[in-house]
Design a protein around this motif. Structure first.
Motif, PDB file in Angstrom:
ATOM      1  N   ASP A 122       0.838  -1.188   0.000  1.00 53.49           N
ATOM      2  CA  ASP A 122       0.000   0.000   0.000  1.00 53.49           C
ATOM      3  C   ASP A 122       0.880   1.248   0.000  1.00 53.49           C
ATOM      4  O   ASP A 122       0.550   2.252  -0.627  1.00 53.49           O
ATOM      5  N   TYR A 123       1.999   1.137   0.716  1.00 51.74           N
ATOM      6  CA  TYR A 123       2.940   2.250   0.804  1.00 51.74           C
ATOM      7  C   TYR A 123       4.371   1.717   0.682  1.00 51.74           C
ATOM      8  O   TYR A 123       4.668   0.598   1.101  1.00 51.74           O
ATOM      9  N   ASP A 158       2.703   6.623  -1.795  1.00 49.17           N
ATOM     10  CA  ASP A 158       1.426   5.934  -1.929  1.00 49.17           C
ATOM     11  C   ASP A 158       1.550   5.057  -3.173  1.00 49.17           C
ATOM     12  O   ASP A 158       1.521   5.559  -4.311  1.00 49.17           O
ATOM     13  N   PHE A 160      -0.480   2.951  -4.485  1.00 44.85           N
ATOM     14  CA  PHE A 160      -1.701   2.852  -5.286  1.00 44.85           C
ATOM     15  C   PHE A 160      -1.766   3.979  -6.304  1.00 44.85           C
ATOM     16  O   PHE A 160      -2.121   3.777  -7.465  1.00 44.85           O
ATOM     17  N   ARG A 161      -1.378   5.183  -5.875  1.00 44.14           N
ATOM     18  CA  ARG A 161      -1.429   6.350  -6.763  1.00 44.14           C
ATOM     19  C   ARG A 161      -0.048   6.716  -7.308  1.00 44.14           C
ATOM     20  O   ARG A 161       0.081   7.658  -8.084  1.00 44.14           O
ATOM     21  N   ASP A 162       0.997   6.000  -6.861  1.00 43.43           N
ATOM     22  CA  ASP A 162       2.376   6.287  -7.279  1.00 43.43           C
ATOM     23  C   ASP A 162       2.713   7.752  -7.021  1.00 43.43           C
ATOM     24  O   ASP A 162       3.176   8.483  -7.893  1.00 43.43           O
ATOM     25  N   GLN A 163       2.491   8.162  -5.757  1.00 41.34           N
ATOM     26  CA  GLN A 163       2.632   9.565  -5.382  1.00 41.34           C
ATOM     27  C   GLN A 163       3.357   9.688  -4.049  1.00 41.34           C
ATOM     28  O   GLN A 163       3.051   8.950  -3.097  1.00 41.34           O
ATOM     29  N   HIS A 210      -2.488   9.754   6.107  1.00 41.05           N
ATOM     30  CA  HIS A 210      -2.861   9.729   4.694  1.00 41.05           C
ATOM     31  C   HIS A 210      -3.938   8.680   4.433  1.00 41.05           C
ATOM     32  O   HIS A 210      -4.887   8.916   3.684  1.00 41.05           O
ATOM     33  N   ASN A 214      -7.579   8.997   2.728  1.00 40.32           N
ATOM     34  CA  ASN A 214      -7.625   8.426   1.387  1.00 40.32           C
ATOM     35  C   ASN A 214      -7.849   6.915   1.449  1.00 40.32           C
ATOM     36  O   ASN A 214      -6.939   6.128   1.175  1.00 40.32           O
ATOM     37  N   ARG A 216      -8.757   3.151   0.533  1.00 37.35           N
ATOM     38  CA  ARG A 216      -8.661   2.427  -0.716  1.00 37.35           C
ATOM     39  C   ARG A 216     -10.039   2.038  -1.234  1.00 37.35           C
ATOM     40  O   ARG A 216     -10.927   1.684  -0.431  1.00 37.35           O
TER      41      ARG A 216
END
Length: 220
Positions: A122-123, A158, A160-163, A210, A214, A216
């Motif tokens: 997830d991270y 993150d 999932f969002r590649d951020q 976070h 946010n 999932r």
């Protein structure tokens, strides 16, 4: 008589040469001191508990740090290495393994590991080892102990969002008790331990905050 003296002189030279060779072999056979470092095991009891999976990537580092040798900076522009002493592995791999174990020791993370084990994180924790060396103290005393300097830059991604959701640096300096190899290694262990505790606690809080904001999406 002259021939006898020549033979004696030749034998003497051969014996001296042999002694020098034995000395070289003995020096080469002198064992290198190997040192390990330890994970952090004490954390703030008020840390939130995470249900998310975390992957700790292998840290990046400059060539001066990405080695199993113990670096010393006589000046800001010079790098040398302590003789006959090494870490058991390259410094970035040691930091990665200890960060993973430290996250586990916090008791607040559901799952943490390397990316090579096939976890779907997830991270992701991305680490840059900025400083990992001994410094000569700013003193005229040539026998003054070394100052151990450790600095880690931590980024939480993150996955999932590649951020990147957060980035921070953690830095510690510890004075070695003496110039003995064991005391230098213990100072490294203390400095790294402090930075890892700060890094782990900050990362857990950053991920928790976070994830709360946010959630999932539910898979069907």
């Amino acid at each position: 008589m002259k021939t006898v003296l020549t033979v004696v002189a030749t034998l003497g030279a051969m014996m001296l040469s042999g002694c020098a060779g034995i000395g070289t072999i003995n020096r080469a056979a002198t064992p290198t001191d190997l040192f390990v470092l330890t994970p952090k095991s004490t954390f703030d009891s008020g840390l939130p508990r995470l249900s998310q999976q975390i992957v700790v990537e292998e840290p990046t580092a400059t060539a001066a740090v990405d080695t199993d040798q113990i670096a010393v900076h006589p000046t800001p522009l010079q790098v040398e290495y302590l003789p006959r002493v090494r870490w058991v592995d390259r410094a970035p791999l040691i930091v990665q393994a200890l960060l993973i174990e430290s996250f586990e020791n916090s008791g607040k993370v559901a799952a943490v590991g390397r990316s090579t084990v096939g976890l779907r994180p997830d991270y992701t924790i991305v680490t840059d080892v900025r400083e990992f060396q001994a410094l000569l103290p700013e003193s005229e005393d040539k026998d003054a102990p070394l100052v151990i300097h450790v600095r880690l830059n931590i980024k939480v991604v993150d996955s999932f969002r590649d951020q990147i959701i957060g980035s921070s640096s953690f830095e510690e300096e510890v004075l070695a008790k003496s110039d003995e190899n064991l005391d230098i290694a213990q100072a490294f262990d203390e400095a790294l331990g402090r930075t890892m505790r700060q890094s782990v606690e900050w990362s857990i809080r950053k991920i928790y905050g976070h994830a709360q904001k946010n959630p999932r999406p539910q898979l069907r």
